[in-house]
Design a protein around this motif. Structure first.
Motif, short mmCIF file in Angstrom:
data_model
loop_
_atom_site.label_atom_id
_atom_site.label_comp_id
_atom_site.label_asym_id
_atom_site.label_seq_id
_atom_site.Cartn_x
_atom_site.Cartn_y
_atom_site.Cartn_z
N HIS A 48 11.21 0.86 -0.15
CA HIS A 48 11.03 1.99 -1.08
C HIS A 48 9.70 1.92 -1.83
O HIS A 48 9.35 2.85 -2.56
CB HIS A 48 12.19 2.04 -2.08
CG HIS A 48 13.52 2.20 -1.40
ND1 HIS A 48 13.87 3.33 -0.69
CD2 HIS A 48 14.56 1.35 -1.30
CE1 HIS A 48 15.07 3.18 -0.19
NE2 HIS A 48 15.53 1.99 -0.54
N GLN A 49 8.96 0.81 -1.69
CA GLN A 49 7.67 0.66 -2.35
C GLN A 49 6.51 0.91 -1.39
O GLN A 49 5.36 0.97 -1.81
CB GLN A 49 7.53 -0.76 -2.93
CG GLN A 49 8.37 -1.01 -4.17
CD GLN A 49 9.86 -1.11 -3.87
OE1 GLN A 49 10.27 -1.45 -2.78
NE2 GLN A 49 10.68 -0.80 -4.86
N LEU A 50 6.82 1.07 -0.11
CA LEU A 50 5.79 1.22 0.91
C LEU A 50 5.61 2.67 1.34
O LEU A 50 6.59 3.33 1.71
CB LEU A 50 6.16 0.40 2.15
CG LEU A 50 6.03 -1.11 2.03
CD1 LEU A 50 6.83 -1.81 3.12
CD2 LEU A 50 4.57 -1.51 2.10
N GLY A 71 -1.11 -2.69 4.74
CA GLY A 71 -0.03 -1.78 4.39
C GLY A 71 -0.49 -0.89 3.25
O GLY A 71 -1.51 -1.13 2.62
N VAL A 72 0.28 0.17 3.00
CA VAL A 72 -0.03 1.08 1.91
C VAL A 72 1.19 1.12 0.98
O VAL A 72 2.29 1.45 1.42
CB VAL A 72 -0.37 2.50 2.41
CG1 VAL A 72 -0.70 3.42 1.24
CG2 VAL A 72 -1.53 2.46 3.40
N PHE A 73 0.95 0.77 -0.28
CA PHE A 73 2.00 0.73 -1.29
C PHE A 73 1.80 1.87 -2.28
O PHE A 73 0.69 2.34 -2.48
CB PHE A 73 1.94 -0.60 -2.07
CG PHE A 73 2.25 -1.81 -1.24
CD1 PHE A 73 3.51 -2.37 -1.28
CD2 PHE A 73 1.29 -2.39 -0.42
CE1 PHE A 73 3.81 -3.49 -0.51
CE2 PHE A 73 1.59 -3.50 0.35
CZ PHE A 73 2.85 -4.05 0.30
N TYR A 74 2.89 2.28 -2.90
CA TYR A 74 2.80 3.31 -3.94
C TYR A 74 2.07 2.79 -5.17
O TYR A 74 1.34 3.52 -5.82
CB TYR A 74 4.19 3.81 -4.34
CG TYR A 74 4.84 4.67 -3.29
CD1 TYR A 74 4.41 5.97 -3.05
CD2 TYR A 74 5.88 4.16 -2.52
CE1 TYR A 74 4.99 6.76 -2.07
CE2 TYR A 74 6.49 4.95 -1.54
CZ TYR A 74 6.03 6.24 -1.32
OH TYR A 74 6.61 7.00 -0.35
N ALA A 103 2.17 -4.28 -4.22
CA ALA A 103 1.35 -5.04 -3.26
C ALA A 103 1.23 -6.49 -3.72
O ALA A 103 1.31 -7.42 -2.90
CB ALA A 103 -0.03 -4.40 -3.14
N TRP A 104 1.05 -6.69 -5.03
CA TRP A 104 0.98 -8.06 -5.56
C TRP A 104 2.29 -8.79 -5.33
O TRP A 104 2.29 -9.94 -4.91
CB TRP A 104 0.66 -8.04 -7.06
CG TRP A 104 0.70 -9.40 -7.67
CD1 TRP A 104 -0.28 -10.35 -7.62
CD2 TRP A 104 1.79 -10.01 -8.38
NE1 TRP A 104 0.13 -11.50 -8.27
CE2 TRP A 104 1.41 -11.31 -8.74
CE3 TRP A 104 3.05 -9.55 -8.74
CZ2 TRP A 104 2.24 -12.17 -9.45
CZ3 TRP A 104 3.89 -10.40 -9.45
CH2 TRP A 104 3.47 -11.70 -9.79
#
Length: 172
Positions: free
Chosen positions: A30-32, A46-49, A54-55
């Motif tokens: 759900h964060q990606l 990857g691409v995070f919201y 990401a951390w």
């Protein structure tokens, strides 16, 4: 994986890294925006919201990869080429160039294993790496113990899909 390992070791490390990445992608679903995937050799993208996600992903990846040291970069900026139907390796824009610059900074840094680029506060790298100097002062057994403790009691956001079976799978 570092070129200081034998080919056999590198293959084992990369296979394990793929397993960890698969499990973390599930935990962070759900964060990606786009799942973390291998982009070249032992590099991942990857691409995070949100940058904090990401951390946290990096932190868990690092924890499960002990004793192998990994480095990473978090970029912030515009995402100009958006292709929703394909993965992160097909996207483009200043965001991705910033992430690439951050990774390059991490590779040359002796102090930071995770760097950032594109954020207004340049001191964020110090905060991202607050525990790194402690880890450097500990021996392997101490670092493994710290990793196991973090696996049992991870830093996580309550919105993560925290599935204990996934964490147990990674710990075995």
């Amino acid at each position: 994986a570092s070129k200081s390992y034998s080919i056999e070791q590198r293959n084992m490390i990369q296979k394990y890294m793929l397993e960890v990445m698969h499990c973390l992608n599930h935990l962070f679903q759900h964060q990606l925006v786009h799942e973390v995937v291998c982009s070249a050799g032992d590099e991942m993208q990857g691409v995070f919201y949100h940058a904090k996600d990401a951390w946290m992903y990096f932190r868990l990846m690092e924890t499960f990869m002990v004793p192998v040291e990994i480095r990473g970069g978090i970029g912030q900026g515009a995402w100009t080429i958006r292709m929703e139907e394909v993965g992160s390796t097909y996207q483009d824009g200043p965001l991705f160039y910033a992430a690439r610059t951050a990774i390059q900074k991490a590779h040359v840094s002796k102090l930071h294993r995770l760097c950032s680029e594109g954020f207004s506060d340049g001191s964020i790298d110090v905060l991202l790496n607050a525990s790194y100097s402690l880890k450097q002062q500990q021996n392997l057994t101490q670092n493994l113990t710290m990793s196991y403790i973090e696996c049992l009691y991870p830093f996580y956001d309550s919105s993560l899909s925290l599935d204990e079976t996934i964490l147990l799978q990674l710990m075995n």
